[in-house]
Write an enzyme that holds these catalytic residues in place. Sequence first.
Site: not given
Ligand code: SAM
Length: 443
Positions: A109-111, A113, A131, A158, A228
């Site tokens: 999320a939010p999508g 990639k 997500e 998860d 990032c």
């Molecule tokens: N890939 C997304 C994009 O390009 O739009 C951005 C992803 S963001 C960097 C990381 C994501 O990991 C968030 O949506 C967050 O909610 C989720 N996240 C948080 N804790 C997590 C966990 N324990 N396991 C997996 N994902 C998790």
Amino acid sequence: MKEDFKTLLLKTLPLPEANDLYESLQSNPTISLRINPKKTNLVPKNSNKVAHCNSAYYLEERPVFTADPAFHAGVYYVQEANSMWIGRVFEHLRSLIAESVVVLDLCAAPGGKTTHLSSLMQDSDLLVANEVISSRKNILAENVSKWGDGNTWVCSADPVQFGNLGPLFDMVFCDAPCSGEGMFRKDLNAQQEWSLENIALCSSRQQRIVSDSWNCLKDGGYFIYSTCTFNTSENEENVNFICDSLGGELVDVSKIDPSGVLYCLKEYQYRCFPHRSTGEGLFFAVIRKNISTSKPIKNKAQQIEIKKSDINGFSYVGFRSKNWLVPNYHLQCLNLLCLLPGLFHVGTLFGDVFKGKWKPHPAIALLAIESSLPLVELNDQEAMAYLRREFLPKKSSQRGVVIMRWFEFNIGISNSINNGLNNLWPMEWRVRNQFLCNTVFPR
Ligand code: SAM
């Protein structure tokens, strides 16, 4: 920016690089978008090409995207330009595999990639976007529906539940939640929340995410780890951990960067810096799994029923009391895919049956293929009123389900009844304010 952050940066990078980076973090962020190649080849007004992504452009200034019907119709996605390097990584890895691939975007999320990968996949490839945070899963599914490739399934689970699946995926993209140093220009919150303690917390969470999910990658498959942020605890040190503890080897993908703008602190681990490649910070590395860790699939299968098959290359599938359109080439993996944990979106949402009648979903209009449903042309005001979910006056004698068309794009559907157009735009997608229509495209 906090003093500790500057000290850490100076410790991490050689002097000229650290200074140039620190300086670039004081300037304004750029704004960029990626065009949906299956929906248009128009070039946005006042824009410049992003060198490392064929379909992306920098805009001179930030428009009000909510006022652009093309934005709501998935004709483009607003995405930070350096994240688009992940698309290049995918293209390179995809070219090394002859058969169809099944790809997992684990933290999706939010999508950004997800929509990029789905555009780059070959017809029979399948993308699973996940997500775990429940409050963020719907925006992911919304963006997938609007993008309209029909090749993406969405889960909310998860990472450990994916690990329990056994080796199902040819590639796993893990864009891990991180301390966000690379987003400091865009996100003041990330600056305020930054601390050395938070870096340690993020780093151990990232290790957990990777270890928990590692089993779902096929032997010889590719794990694409990205963040990032700039510190080494969340980047190179974690990649080290993956290679040493989980059994992976780094893959050289320097081919994707012929002009040499990426920076490597360690071999085959890549950093994008705002002063080298216009955009924000990104780190990535590709790790090939070279130790077999297969486990039997443990998840309980969800019921998926093929209702009608092979209608213009698609089948109707019943899943979670809804009807979905799934490309025929994905039917062969249905049995396996109904095991996906937290699966709640398959292919394209076709609609619900409500009181014995089909209630179609606008995703069918946003699907990037030609539709045989009748079109109703909307002007700018009508398009904005449609997106606010207003009832529109009837525009032709047509009755039944019609596609709402504005400029060159399908933007939704309505049910044309006696006295007007019954608006079927979903309540949760509606535009809440009165905006004057304004698109990024020249007209
Ligand atoms: N890939 C997304 C994009 O390009 O739009 C951005 C992803 S963001 C960097 C990381 C994501 O990991 C968030 O949506 C967050 O909610 C989720 N996240 C948080 N804790 C997590 C966990 N324990 N396991 C997996 N994902 C998790």
